[in-house]
Design an enzyme around this catalytic site. Structure first.
Site, PDB file in Angstrom:
ATOM      1  N   HIS A 153      31.906  48.207  66.819  1.00 54.74           N
ATOM      2  CA  HIS A 153      32.352  49.543  66.374  1.00 54.74           C
ATOM      3  C   HIS A 153      33.642  49.829  67.236  1.00 54.74           C
ATOM      4  O   HIS A 153      33.797  49.369  68.255  1.00 54.74           O
ATOM      5  CB  HIS A 153      31.400  50.693  66.640  1.00 54.74           C
ATOM      6  CG  HIS A 153      31.644  52.183  66.010  1.00 54.74           C
ATOM      7  ND1 HIS A 153      32.685  52.859  66.551  1.00 54.74           N
ATOM      8  CD2 HIS A 153      31.016  52.885  64.949  1.00 54.74           C
ATOM      9  CE1 HIS A 153      32.527  54.088  66.082  1.00 54.74           C
ATOM     10  NE2 HIS A 153      31.718  53.981  64.868  1.00 54.74           N
ATOM     11  N   ASP A 232      26.018  48.846  73.447  1.00 52.58           N
ATOM     12  CA  ASP A 232      26.235  49.877  72.541  1.00 52.58           C
ATOM     13  C   ASP A 232      24.857  49.996  71.748  1.00 52.58           C
ATOM     14  O   ASP A 232      24.663  49.182  70.814  1.00 52.58           O
ATOM     15  CB  ASP A 232      27.227  49.760  71.822  1.00 52.58           C
ATOM     16  CG  ASP A 232      27.574  50.872  70.630  1.00 52.58           C
ATOM     17  OD1 ASP A 232      26.519  51.654  70.693  1.00 52.58           O
ATOM     18  OD2 ASP A 232      28.257  50.599  69.818  1.00 52.58           O
ATOM     19  N   GLN A 235      22.984  52.337  67.165  1.00 52.06           N
ATOM     20  CA  GLN A 235      22.168  51.994  65.872  1.00 52.06           C
ATOM     21  C   GLN A 235      20.617  51.535  66.108  1.00 52.06           C
ATOM     22  O   GLN A 235      19.961  51.512  65.145  1.00 52.06           O
ATOM     23  CB  GLN A 235      22.727  51.038  65.136  1.00 52.06           C
ATOM     24  CG  GLN A 235      24.326  51.520  64.500  1.00 52.06           C
ATOM     25  CD  GLN A 235      24.071  52.469  63.541  1.00 52.06           C
ATOM     26  OE1 GLN A 235      23.181  52.920  62.856  1.00 52.06           O
ATOM     27  NE2 GLN A 235      25.283  53.268  63.277  1.00 52.06           N
ATOM     28  N   LYS A 258      22.326  60.443  65.636  1.00 57.91           N
ATOM     29  CA  LYS A 258      21.874  59.586  64.689  1.00 57.91           C
ATOM     30  C   LYS A 258      20.353  59.264  64.864  1.00 57.91           C
ATOM     31  O   LYS A 258      19.763  58.285  64.239  1.00 57.91           O
ATOM     32  CB  LYS A 258      22.525  57.867  65.254  1.00 57.91           C
ATOM     33  CG  LYS A 258      24.014  57.990  64.548  1.00 57.91           C
ATOM     34  CD  LYS A 258      24.607  56.712  64.827  1.00 57.91           C
ATOM     35  CE  LYS A 258      25.991  56.561  64.886  1.00 57.91           C
ATOM     36  NZ  LYS A 258      26.834  56.994  63.901  1.00 57.91           N
ATOM     37  N   CYS A 398      34.460  52.278  60.862  1.00 58.36           N
ATOM     38  CA  CYS A 398      35.154  51.978  62.298  1.00 58.36           C
ATOM     39  C   CYS A 398      34.619  50.540  62.956  1.00 58.36           C
ATOM     40  O   CYS A 398      34.515  50.281  64.104  1.00 58.36           O
ATOM     41  CB  CYS A 398      34.322  53.096  63.204  1.00 58.36           C
ATOM     42  SG  CYS A 398      34.559  54.764  62.808  1.00 58.36           S
TER      43      CYS A 398
END
Lengths: 443, 147
Positions: A153, A232, A235, A258, A398
């Site tokens: 991202h 990261d 998700q 999220k 993104c």
């Protein structure tokens, strides 16, 4: 308004031990997973759209919907306990501090942190990753290397590009294979991770491809050359049971909105001994120890990295969110995600000309599916789907370098969560068939 | 706000068979415009002959709205005075910002009136304006605007 001392002591909705950083289990036995019961917790899913039918929300990788308990926890905080934290020497100040630190402890438990001081609240995952780039970057010099991947991202690309510019370090990239996995063979062949590597920063689950990356394996290689591993997990934490003790990463970033929590709050988990070595990020209130005109000293983690009034109500909301997810059980949520993703992959394969970008098989794969239709732009696809009440995302999500890597300008993405039903996936497939007919004949 | 209001047949026709597309010479200015929120892109050239727009050529990737709008724009400005093209840009911009409350002038905007429905879809207004903004920018860079 009650002014007796007892009401302050009635707070042990939040564990008393939070200031010691101990963590307690968030839920006992998980309740059986029932998507219809879960949907009842999300009032927004009862909405209809101008199309006349029910809302079909397939954009959870963008932001998830919120269960009533999260909104009510924030409402209760604002209406009954609101004060600033860690500085107000009064009843509400104590309650707000307890609630804020209690939320930290809940989040720590949720990701398996050894102590709640390993959890830093930021405003979002982007800020958490910028925090990593700034604090780790202080020691970087020309010749050092930072490794990221082409599937990142923008928020896990741009902070490292900026750091490379500031420090003179070189930014290097993992490529991906045609089916959307990290190209580990190519990385090994070119010696991507080597003695010059100081930082490796990778996504756990791709927000475009859905790919689940072998973080533990890569982290071992990175640690072998003395590099710090940043992940990261924006998700991943929403849809997988993430345990930072076994993941292998040193720093893990994710975001509240999220994972059925509110916007305005993100999390950086870090190994405590690493955090303790890192310099401050933003300067301001709450991150200091002593401020003198000649210079200042800084608070220990996590407060060293939390300058200014933090997102207090948002932390309370996030605490309620992880409580909610824990009660349902992350294993059950992950199983549902895998089941609905497999069902969607099967359905999408029946749409004429549709190409899935990323793994076609529901193996090591999260619940985001990006795809293209020949000669129909993702904006037009998402507009047509929206006209039928189906919400997806169209664009580069993104992740422009990844789209460029696959020779496309943009894609359409459907993403699922614990409240997604098979009927909603069917509505997506019907909508796509309608879209193909509508634009039929377009060049 | 039916989706058919957005996707007029005229728009789809232009999208399927774009007029004046492809980059050509001669030209005095070339610009590259991007819509960062969605990634739509257009590279556009203008060729001026005195006060007249002799040619507009372009290559773009983007949705049907942005592609069709650029096609319609090229029809409207090629062979006409620069000033006329810039006036049409202003009129089209007003139409897009009207939220659907302006009745477009068919005598002037011709196929461009098909985009009136776009004004009711705020997320798509930028798409419709991409080619027009690129045209105006290119004309300025080519020195076609008296200062």
């Amino acid at each position: 308004m009650s002014s007796d001392v007892e009401s302050a002591q009635q707070l042990p909705e939040y564990p008393e031990t939070v200031s010691k950083g101990q963590v307690e289990p968030l839920a006992d036995e998980p309740i059986p997973f029932d998507v219809e019961i879960i949907r009842g917790d999300f009032p927004i899913l009862e909405r209809t759209t101008p199309a006349g039918g029910p809302l079909v929300y397939l954009d959870s990788a963008n932001t998830s919907q919120k269960p009533r308990v999260v909104v009510e926890a924030m409402e209760d905080h604002y209406l009954n306990h609101n004060a600033n934290v860690a500085r107000a020497m009064h009843l509400l100040g104590a309650e707000a501090t307890e609630a804020f630190e209690g939320a930290r402890a809940r989040v720590a438990t949720f990701v398996g942190a050894a102590q709640s001081e390993e959890v830093i609240f930021t405003k979002n995952a982007s800020e958490a990753l910028n925090l990593c780039a700034h604090t780790l970057g202080a020691a970087l010099k020309p010749g050092d290397e930072i490794v990221i991947s082409v599937m990142e991202h923008h928020s896990n690309i741009v902070p490292w590009q900026l750091l490379a510019q500031r420090s003179g370090a070189t930014l290097r990239w993992f490529d991906v294979t045609e089916d959307g996995r990290l190209d580990l063979d190519a990385a090994a062949a070119e010696g991507l991770i080597n003695e010059r590597t100081k930082i490796v920063s990778l996504t756990y689950v791709s927000n475009v491809l859905g790919t689940v990356n072998p973080i533990t394996q890569i982290a071992a290689a990175a640690h072998a050359v003395g590099a710090v591993v940043v992940v990261d997990a924006s998700q991943a934490v929403p849809q997988l049971a993430v345990d930072v003790r076994t993941l292998g990463a040193d720093l893990v970033a994710f975001t509240g909105h999220k994972m059925v929590g509110p916007t305005g709050i993100g999390v950086l988990w870090g190994r405590y001994d690493l955090l303790a070595e890192l310099p401050p990020f933003l300067g301001g209130g709450e991150m200091i120890e002593v401020v003198k005109m000649t210079g200042s000293t800084y608070a220990p983690p996590p407060h060293r990295f939390e300058a200014g009034t933090p997102p207090i109500a948002q932390a309370v909301g996030l605490g309620a969110a992880v409580q909610y997810l824990s009660e349902i059980g992350m294993d059950a949520i992950a199983a549902h995600e895998a089941e609905i993703t497999a069902y969607a992959l099967k359905g999408l394969a029946t749409v004429d000309g549709l190409r899935v970008i990323g793994p076609n098989e529901p193996v090591d794969r999260g619940g985001a599916i990006s795809f293209t239709l020949p000669e129909i732009h993702p904006h037009d696809i998402s507009q047509l789907l929206d006209s039928r009440g189906v919400a997806v995302r169209g664009g580069h999500h993104c992740a422009r370098p990844l789209h460029e890597r696959f020779g496309i300008q943009s894609s359409t993405r459907a993403s699922f969560y614990l409240y997604t039903t098979r009927a909603e996936v069917d509505a997506l497939i019907d909508g796509l068939e309608y879209t193909v007919r509508f634009f039929g004949g377009a060049r | 706000m039916k989706v058919e209001e957005l996707y007029q047949e005229i728009i789809l026709d232009h999208y399927r068979a774009k007029h004046h597309s492809g980059l050509r010479g001669p030209y005095e200015a070339e610009v590259h415009h991007v819509n960062p929120s969605c990634g739509d892109e257009v590279t556009l050239r203008v060729h001026l002959d005195g006060d007249t727009v002799a040619d507009v050529s372009y290559e773009g990737v983007g949705c049907s709205i942005s592609q069709a709008s650029t096609s319609v724009m090229s029809d409207l400005v090629i062979g006409h005075p620069v000033e006329h093209g810039l006036d049409l840009h202003r009129e089209f911009l007003q139409l897009m910002q009207s939220k659907g409350e302006i009745e477009p002038d068919e005598d002037r905007l011709e196929d461009g009136i098909a985009f009136a429905g776009v004004a009711k879809f705020p997320a798509r207004v930028k798409c419709a304006l991409l080619g027009w903004s690129a045209f105006k920018d290119a004309v300025i860079q080519a020195g076609g605007v008296p200062r």
